[in-house]
Scaffold this motif. Structure first.
Motif, PDB file in Angstrom:
ATOM      1  N   LEU A   1       0.850  -1.185   0.014  1.00  0.00           N
ATOM      2  CA  LEU A   1       0.048   0.094  -0.185  1.00  0.00           C
ATOM      3  C   LEU A   1       0.933   1.249  -0.015  1.00  0.00           C
ATOM      4  O   LEU A   1       0.446   2.227  -0.657  1.00  0.00           O
ATOM      5  N   PHE A   2       2.117   1.283   0.752  1.00  0.00           N
ATOM      6  CA  PHE A   2       2.912   2.360   0.896  1.00  0.00           C
ATOM      7  C   PHE A   2       3.359   2.766  -0.510  1.00  0.00           C
ATOM      8  O   PHE A   2       3.650   3.931  -1.039  1.00  0.00           O
TER       9      PHE A   2
ATOM     10  N   ALA B   1       4.098   5.859  -5.389  1.00  0.00           N
ATOM     11  CA  ALA B   1       3.889   5.837  -7.022  1.00  0.00           C
ATOM     12  C   ALA B   1       3.282   7.046  -7.458  1.00  0.00           C
ATOM     13  O   ALA B   1       3.554   8.038  -8.114  1.00  0.00           O
ATOM     14  N   ILE B   2       2.119   7.476  -6.492  1.00  0.00           N
ATOM     15  CA  ILE B   2       1.359   8.614  -6.693  1.00  0.00           C
ATOM     16  C   ILE B   2       2.316   9.817  -6.405  1.00  0.00           C
ATOM     17  O   ILE B   2       2.211  10.990  -6.943  1.00  0.00           O
ATOM     18  N   SER B   3       3.202   9.722  -5.293  1.00  0.00           N
ATOM     19  CA  SER B   3       4.055  10.758  -4.810  1.00  0.00           C
ATOM     20  C   SER B   3       5.094  11.156  -6.105  1.00  0.00           C
ATOM     21  O   SER B   3       5.419  12.293  -6.351  1.00  0.00           O
ATOM     22  N   GLY B   4       5.402  10.186  -6.633  1.00  0.00           N
ATOM     23  CA  GLY B   4       6.246  10.324  -7.914  1.00  0.00           C
ATOM     24  C   GLY B   4       5.550  11.122  -9.082  1.00  0.00           C
ATOM     25  O   GLY B   4       6.219  11.955  -9.689  1.00  0.00           O
TER      26      GLY B   4
ATOM     27  N   SER C   1      10.188  10.556 -11.771  1.00  0.00           N
ATOM     28  CA  SER C   1      10.085   9.392 -12.943  1.00  0.00           C
ATOM     29  C   SER C   1      10.879   8.137 -12.348  1.00  0.00           C
ATOM     30  O   SER C   1       9.961   7.219 -12.563  1.00  0.00           O
ATOM     31  N   ILE C   2      11.651   8.535 -11.680  1.00  0.00           N
ATOM     32  CA  ILE C   2      12.690   7.203 -10.924  1.00  0.00           C
ATOM     33  C   ILE C   2      11.813   6.644  -9.867  1.00  0.00           C
ATOM     34  O   ILE C   2      11.705   5.265  -9.677  1.00  0.00           O
ATOM     35  N   VAL C   3      11.310   7.679  -9.154  1.00  0.00           N
ATOM     36  CA  VAL C   3      10.252   7.124  -7.923  1.00  0.00           C
ATOM     37  C   VAL C   3       9.292   6.418  -8.605  1.00  0.00           C
ATOM     38  O   VAL C   3       8.898   5.337  -7.965  1.00  0.00           O
ATOM     39  N   PHE C   4       8.638   6.763  -9.496  1.00  0.00           N
ATOM     40  CA  PHE C   4       7.251   6.053 -10.265  1.00  0.00           C
ATOM     41  C   PHE C   4       7.891   4.797 -10.573  1.00  0.00           C
ATOM     42  O   PHE C   4       6.906   3.704 -10.217  1.00  0.00           O
TER      43      PHE C   4
ATOM     44  N   GLY D   1       8.399  16.755   2.068  1.00  0.00           N
ATOM     45  CA  GLY D   1       7.493  15.730   2.399  1.00  0.00           C
ATOM     46  C   GLY D   1       7.636  14.246   1.638  1.00  0.00           C
ATOM     47  O   GLY D   1       7.419  13.273   2.097  1.00  0.00           O
ATOM     48  N   ILE D   2       8.024  14.234   0.349  1.00  0.00           N
ATOM     49  CA  ILE D   2       8.510  13.075  -0.354  1.00  0.00           C
ATOM     50  C   ILE D   2       9.689  12.346   0.519  1.00  0.00           C
ATOM     51  O   ILE D   2       9.502  11.163   0.525  1.00  0.00           O
ATOM     52  N   ALA D   3      10.636  13.048   0.964  1.00  0.00           N
ATOM     53  CA  ALA D   3      11.713  12.564   1.491  1.00  0.00           C
ATOM     54  C   ALA D   3      11.186  11.764   2.854  1.00  0.00           C
ATOM     55  O   ALA D   3      11.794  10.645   3.076  1.00  0.00           O
ATOM     56  N   PHE D   4      10.236  12.375   3.567  1.00  0.00           N
ATOM     57  CA  PHE D   4       9.835  11.716   4.783  1.00  0.00           C
ATOM     58  C   PHE D   4       9.161  10.318   4.191  1.00  0.00           C
ATOM     59  O   PHE D   4       9.104   9.276   4.859  1.00  0.00           O
TER      60      PHE D   4
END
Length: 237
Positions: free
Chosen positions: A15-16, A21-24, A61-64, A214-217
């Protein structure tokens, strides 16, 4: 760790990664919006000022892509994929941290470079079409004149874009009032473009920093969960 505990962490991590993916996608969108907002003034900005939103787009893009690796590794309970996911998250986190630190350290240098660039471009206003278009676009959209103010322009060489339209329906180039206008007159923009451009850059920087933190957290949580599940899978094996 019991099997039920492993399954619990597995589905939490899955789920995380959907959220990740959405945060990416969010990183890509924010990076594109900021780049579009500041990019039209790139003529006056050193490359390092434009770099952060580009880095954010690449990171998004990489995060996604990495999020799908995390999802697959969690469902398959694959130790190597989970550890690979954690390492990739850590690398992305370090890159984002490095960009943030660099932006803070070189903030003053950015401003000086931007001001020097504006001075150079102003001197080439009547000789270079690129500089002329860039200045006219800057002064029209930000409603400003010169670097620090209208007096920065040489006598009788002040562009018409330093002024409001003189009469309804008239094209500013047809009017010579702008060159003759004195600082303080209503027709003339009184604010300098450097401060307005700096404020725009700083405003967008705050957005990037806020989103980045926020994304780093979220990434740190992902690293902890993936390592936790990887250790649990290793023990189970």
């Amino acid at each position: 760790m019991k099997n039920c505990d492993v399954k619990f962490v597995k589905y939490i991590l899955f789920l995380f990664n959907l959220v990740f993916a959405i945060s990416g996608i969010a990183l890509i969108v924010v990076g594109c919006v900021v780049l579009a907002d500041v990019g039209e003034y790139r003529h006056f900005m050193e490359g390092r000022i434009i770099a952060p939103p580009i880095v954010l787009i690449v990171a998004g893009s990489i995060v996604f892509i990495v999020a799908f690796l995390g999802c697959f590794g969690a469902i398959r309970e694959n130790y190597h994929m989970l550890m690979g996911f954690a390492v990739l998250l850590l690398i992305i986190f370090i890159i984002e941290l490095a960009v943030g630190i660099a932006a803070a350290v070189y903030k003053h240098d950015f401003q000086m470079i931007m001001k020097d660039s504006m001075k150079t471009s102003m001197g080439q206003y009547y000789d270079s079409k690129v500089d002329r278009i860039s200045w006219d676009n800057l002064q029209t959209k930000l409603e400003c004149c010169g670097i620090e103010g209208p007096t920065d322009w040489p006598a009788k060489q002040r562009p018409y874009t330093c002024c409001h339209k003189v009469r309804e329906g008239a094209q500013p180039p047809e009017d010579f009032h702008c060159q003759a206008a004195l600082p303080g007159e209503d027709i003339l923009y009184s604010d300098g473009c450097f401060d307005k451009l700096k404020m725009k850059a700083e405003s967008n920087a705050k957005i990037l920093i806020g989103v980045g933190i926020g994304i780093a957290f979220i990434q740190l949580i992902g690293i902890i969960l993936s390592c936790w599940l990887a250790v649990a899978v290793k023990k189970k094996e």
